[in-house]
Every structure is written in C-alpha cells, then in structure tokens.
Design a protein around this motif. Structure first.
Motif, mmCIF file in Angstrom:
data_model
loop_
_atom_site.group_PDB
_atom_site.id
_atom_site.type_symbol
_atom_site.label_atom_id
_atom_site.label_comp_id
_atom_site.label_asym_id
_atom_site.label_seq_id
_atom_site.Cartn_x
_atom_site.Cartn_y
_atom_site.Cartn_z
ATOM 1 N N LEU A 262 15.409 -10.352 6.166
ATOM 2 C CA LEU A 262 14.493 -9.647 5.295
ATOM 3 C C LEU A 262 14.890 -9.973 3.867
ATOM 4 O O LEU A 262 16.067 -9.846 3.502
ATOM 5 N N GLN A 263 13.924 -10.388 3.089
ATOM 6 C CA GLN A 263 14.172 -10.796 1.713
ATOM 7 C C GLN A 263 13.330 -9.941 0.785
ATOM 8 O O GLN A 263 12.104 -10.064 0.774
ATOM 9 N N ALA A 264 13.987 -9.076 0.025
ATOM 10 C CA ALA A 264 13.294 -8.202 -0.911
ATOM 11 C C ALA A 264 13.310 -8.804 -2.304
ATOM 12 O O ALA A 264 14.277 -9.463 -2.701
ATOM 13 N N SER A 265 12.240 -8.561 -3.042
ATOM 14 C CA SER A 265 12.155 -9.062 -4.408
ATOM 15 C C SER A 265 11.191 -8.195 -5.207
ATOM 16 O O SER A 265 10.476 -7.360 -4.644
ATOM 17 N N GLY A 266 11.198 -8.400 -6.530
ATOM 18 C CA GLY A 266 10.234 -7.719 -7.373
ATOM 19 C C GLY A 266 10.776 -6.632 -8.265
ATOM 20 O O GLY A 266 10.034 -6.047 -9.053
ATOM 21 N N GLY A 267 12.050 -6.335 -8.150
ATOM 22 C CA GLY A 267 12.621 -5.304 -8.990
ATOM 23 C C GLY A 267 12.695 -5.732 -10.453
ATOM 24 O O GLY A 267 12.461 -6.889 -10.787
ATOM 25 N N GLY A 268 13.001 -4.771 -11.311
ATOM 26 C CA GLY A 268 13.124 -5.074 -12.723
ATOM 27 C C GLY A 268 13.179 -3.818 -13.550
ATOM 28 O O GLY A 268 13.323 -2.706 -13.027
ATOM 29 N N LEU A 269 13.052 -4.007 -14.855
ATOM 30 C CA LEU A 269 13.072 -2.901 -15.808
ATOM 31 C C LEU A 269 11.635 -2.562 -16.196
ATOM 32 O O LEU A 269 10.855 -3.453 -16.559
ATOM 33 N N LEU B 136 5.402 -1.341 -10.769
ATOM 34 C CA LEU B 136 6.074 -2.513 -10.221
ATOM 35 C C LEU B 136 5.599 -2.693 -8.788
ATOM 36 O O LEU B 136 5.233 -1.710 -8.118
ATOM 37 N N ARG B 137 5.639 -3.925 -8.315
ATOM 38 C CA ARG B 137 5.349 -4.178 -6.911
ATOM 39 C C ARG B 137 6.522 -4.924 -6.286
ATOM 40 O O ARG B 137 6.879 -6.011 -6.744
ATOM 41 N N GLY C 283 1.452 9.703 -3.279
ATOM 42 C CA GLY C 283 0.443 9.670 -4.330
ATOM 43 C C GLY C 283 0.762 8.696 -5.454
ATOM 44 O O GLY C 283 -0.100 8.412 -6.293
ATOM 45 N N ARG C 284 1.988 8.197 -5.498
ATOM 46 C CA ARG C 284 2.373 7.234 -6.545
ATOM 47 C C ARG C 284 2.709 5.870 -5.959
ATOM 48 O O ARG C 284 2.455 4.847 -6.601
ATOM 49 N N PHE C 285 3.285 5.851 -4.770
ATOM 50 C CA PHE C 285 3.690 4.599 -4.137
ATOM 51 C C PHE C 285 2.769 4.309 -2.960
ATOM 52 O O PHE C 285 2.305 5.219 -2.267
ATOM 53 N N THR C 286 2.542 3.014 -2.714
ATOM 54 C CA THR C 286 1.731 2.593 -1.579
ATOM 55 C C THR C 286 2.412 1.436 -0.864
ATOM 56 O O THR C 286 2.756 0.429 -1.501
ATOM 57 N N ILE C 287 2.589 1.575 0.436
ATOM 58 C CA ILE C 287 3.135 0.497 1.249
ATOM 59 C C ILE C 287 1.977 -0.206 1.929
ATOM 60 O O ILE C 287 1.026 0.428 2.397
ATOM 61 N N SER C 288 2.033 -1.533 1.970
ATOM 62 C CA SER C 288 0.936 -2.291 2.556
ATOM 63 C C SER C 288 1.453 -3.586 3.152
ATOM 64 O O SER C 288 2.568 -4.029 2.843
ATOM 65 N N ARG C 289 0.607 -4.179 3.998
ATOM 66 C CA ARG C 289 0.912 -5.484 4.576
ATOM 67 C C ARG C 289 0.193 -6.547 3.782
ATOM 68 O O ARG C 289 -0.931 -6.364 3.332
ATOM 69 N N GLY C 290 0.820 -7.691 3.668
ATOM 70 C CA GLY C 290 0.174 -8.809 3.031
ATOM 71 C C GLY C 290 -0.736 -9.538 4.006
ATOM 72 O O GLY C 290 -0.645 -9.363 5.213
ATOM 73 N N ASP C 291 -1.618 -10.383 3.459
ATOM 74 C CA ASP C 291 -2.471 -11.189 4.317
ATOM 75 C C ASP C 291 -1.639 -12.187 5.111
ATOM 76 O O ASP C 291 -1.946 -12.501 6.267
ATOM 77 N N ALA C 292 -0.611 -12.697 4.486
ATOM 78 C CA ALA C 292 0.305 -13.582 5.192
ATOM 79 C C ALA C 292 1.132 -12.750 6.163
ATOM 80 O O ALA C 292 1.413 -11.587 5.925
ATOM 81 N N LYS C 293 1.489 -13.314 7.259
ATOM 82 C CA LYS C 293 2.246 -12.580 8.265
ATOM 83 C C LYS C 293 3.602 -12.160 7.729
ATOM 84 O O LYS C 293 4.220 -12.863 6.959
ATOM 85 N N PHE D 191 4.580 -4.968 1.108
ATOM 86 C CA PHE D 191 4.655 -4.661 -0.308
ATOM 87 C C PHE D 191 4.888 -3.171 -0.512
ATOM 88 O O PHE D 191 4.495 -2.351 0.308
ATOM 89 N N LEU D 192 5.499 -2.859 -1.639
ATOM 90 C CA LEU D 192 5.590 -1.472 -2.088
ATOM 91 C C LEU D 192 5.074 -1.442 -3.517
ATOM 92 O O LEU D 192 5.755 -1.907 -4.440
ATOM 93 N N GLN D 193 3.865 -0.953 -3.673
ATOM 94 C CA GLN D 193 3.283 -0.796 -4.999
ATOM 95 C C GLN D 193 3.738 0.537 -5.563
ATOM 96 O O GLN D 193 3.487 1.590 -4.963
ATOM 97 N N MET D 194 4.395 0.493 -6.698
ATOM 98 C CA MET D 194 4.961 1.697 -7.302
ATOM 99 C C MET D 194 4.274 1.943 -8.642
ATOM 100 O O MET D 194 4.394 1.132 -9.560
ATOM 101 N N ASN D 195 3.550 3.033 -8.726
ATOM 102 C CA ASN D 195 2.831 3.409 -9.941
ATOM 103 C C ASN D 195 3.407 4.692 -10.508
ATOM 104 O O ASN D 195 4.083 5.453 -9.826
#
Length: 124
Positions: free
Chosen positions: A3-10, A17-18, A65-75, A79-83
């Motif tokens: 499992l390879q996670a990415s996308g973090g930051g400031l 962030l996603r 209500g702020r975060f959304t977990i979803s599957r990508g079109d690619a297998k 994703f974790l969309q964080m608003n």
C-alpha cells in the motif's frame, strides 16, 4: 501486498487536501480499505473506511461531513478527500487494507496490511 500512500502536505485551516492510496499485490473484492491517523503523542485512530464489495463507507464522527473516502476509476486506488481542515486534523495518515466485511471490524484498528504514512499539517 503493498500500500502506497501519498498526498500529504501543509495546508491552512479551512483548506483541502486529497490523499491517495495505491494498493497492489492482491484484489480487493473481499477487503476493506481504511484510513487511520496518528497525531503526535496520541494513539492511532480510525478516520474512514470503504468496504470494497458494495462501496459502503464509514467515518469517524470527527471527520463526518468533511472527509470523503472513494475509489478511483483505476483498480485498487482509494482516495481521502479532506475538506474544511482543522489544526486538530494534523497527523500522519496511514492507509490500511484487510479481508474484513463486518462493520465492527472495519472501523477498528485490526488491519494487517499497512502503507507508510503521509504527513498532513494544518497550520496558518
């Protein structure tokens, strides 16, 4: 199994962030994929999860209500969309996967497969 996670930051408070988690080495048909986080000095906690077979999603109350977990079109991509991020969302975020189908197990920290963490810092 990897499992390879990415996308973090400031990001500033109120921003977005996603995070992405690429899973390889097995098919996810009977698995759940989850995000956990660990803030400095605190225990790792559940954030969100998806049961792959039917796309049912589960969230911690603190992110509902702020975060959304979803599957990508690619297998095998999650994703974790964080608003509306808050300083208290600052943590290292981990994705995890396991052959879990029951909600009570999906939302607990009992996963066997973990990715490396990605740091999310929410600060002005």
């Amino acid at each position: 199994v990897q499992l390879q996670a990415s996308g973090g930051g400031l990001v500033q408070p109120g921003g977005s962030l996603r995070l992405s988690c690429q899973v390889s080495g097995f098919t996810l048909d009977y698995y759940a994929v989850a995000w956990f986080r660990q803030a400095p000095g605190k225990e790792r906690e559940f954030v969100a999860a998806m049961r792959w077979s039917d796309r049912n999603t589960y969230y911690a109350d603190s992110v509902k209500g702020r975060f959304t977990i979803s599957r990508g079109d690619a297998k095998s991509t999650v994703f974790l969309q964080m608003n509306r991020l808050r300083p208290e969302d600052t943590a290292v975020y981990y994705c995890a996967a396991d052959r879990l189908t029951i909600k009570s197990t999906i939302v607990q920290d009992g996963y066997n497969y973990w990715g490396q963490g990605t740091l999310v810092t929410v600060s002005s």
